[in-house]
Design an enzyme around this catalytic site. Structure first.
Site, short mmCIF file in Angstrom:
data_model
loop_
_atom_site.label_atom_id
_atom_site.label_comp_id
_atom_site.label_asym_id
_atom_site.label_seq_id
_atom_site.Cartn_x
_atom_site.Cartn_y
_atom_site.Cartn_z
CG HIS A 36 -1.65 -1.05 1.62
ND1 HIS A 36 -3.03 -1.24 1.39
CD2 HIS A 36 -1.27 -2.36 2.12
CE1 HIS A 36 -3.55 -2.59 1.79
NE2 HIS A 36 -2.22 -3.20 2.23
CD GLU A 118 -0.79 1.41 4.28
OE1 GLU A 118 -0.65 1.99 3.43
OE2 GLU A 118 -2.13 1.11 4.34
CG HIS A 154 -5.12 -1.65 -0.96
ND1 HIS A 154 -5.56 -0.57 -0.43
CD2 HIS A 154 -6.08 -2.30 -0.85
CE1 HIS A 154 -6.43 -0.91 0.44
NE2 HIS A 154 -7.06 -1.98 0.04
CG ASP A 164 -3.08 2.04 -2.05
OD1 ASP A 164 -4.25 1.72 -2.38
OD2 ASP A 164 -2.78 1.47 -0.96
#
Length: 285
Positions: A36, A118, A154, A164
């Protein structure tokens, strides 16, 4: 940085426990890695706000955008900042809430069987080199620890909702780093096997040669060291130094020299020669 996982936690990194996780379904294995991007406020970096979001502590008054998201219950397993800092919020064996409504190869609820990472960034900015380096190192460790078969973004599992990690995420560079680091791991392991074999055959020395022996300018230090001494005291340390410096590893062919140099050795060196030959092959692959 040498990484390892203990009880689902990455060692040597910052750990902040998120309340937003639960147990994975019984019998479901971890097979997917989801990448992400996130930045809070949007397109701004470096603040504490991602940590606050993933721990339910985001102040809705700190920024107008936060008023729209502060009640979200979301988390990822890892967050990699622009400077390469890694923060873990959820142990890998637990289910983080990062993917939301999602589907991969016909299987819904990707949180059940995935790990989420992330990257601090957005769809319009390039990610930093150190972020890719850290991501690749973590990915390799996760692949070695869990049955991860696929790595996706993602947007691949929620294309109607998410974009993303975005067009600025360089998949080719990332996968190239993975291949490179995987090769280095194999190289390191082969060096360890050679060390073990030297010790088994009593060719391993506990004391280094005379300091003058290291001044040789001959290939393999032919005029000052025996073959196994050069291997232990010069070649292996140099290779380890290159690995530690993330430098390119050279190509070489050691086997012909050692086959000749050790032909009169009384110890059984057949396995050692095979290991050296395999190291040669790794250096040229």
């Amino acid at each position: 940085m040498s990484l390892k996982i203990v009880n689902g936690w990455l060692q040597g990194v910052k750990q902040i426990i998120s309340p937003f996780y639960d147990e994975r379904p019984t019998g479901v294995s971890i097979s997917l890695l989801v990448i992400h991007n996130i930045s809070l406020p949007p397109n701004q970096y470096g603040g504490p706000y991602v940590e606050q979001l993933f721990t339910g502590k985001l102040d809705p008054n700190a920024h107008p955008y936060f008023a729209t998201i502060h009640k979200l219950k979301v988390s990822s397993h890892l967050f990699i900042r622009r400077d390469g800092e890694i923060i873990q919020f959820v142990p890998f064996d637990k289910r983080a809430w990062h993917a939301g409504k999602s589907i991969f190869e016909g299987q819904e609820n990707c949180n059940d069987f995935s790990i989420g990472i992330e990257m601090e960034g957005c769809d319009t900015d390039n990610f930093t080199d150190i972020q890719y380096q850290q991501l690749a190192a973590v990915t390799l460790l996760l692949q070695q620890t869990y049955a991860i078969k696929n790595i996706i973004g993602h947007s691949d599992i929620a294309p109607d909702r998410k974009t993303d990690p975005g067009p600025c995420f360089d998949w080719q560079f990332y996968r190239g780093l993975l291949a490179q680091k995987s090769q280095v791991k194999l190289f390191e392991k082969q060096l360890e096997l050679i060390i073990e074999e030297l010790q088994k055959t009593a060719l391993w020395q506990t004391s280094p040669p005379n300091p003058d022996a290291f001044l040789s300018e001959q290939p393999f230090a032919l005029d000052t060291m025996q073959a196994q001494e050069w291997l232990q005291w010069i070649f292996i340390p140099r290779m380890r130094a290159l690995i530690e410096a993330n430098a390119n590893l050279p190509q070489f062919a050691l086997h012909p020299y050692f086959e000749e140099a050790l032909k009169d050795e009384e110890a059984n060196i057949h396995n050692l020669l095979n290991l050296i030959k395999q190291l040669d092959e790794l250096s040229t692959s």
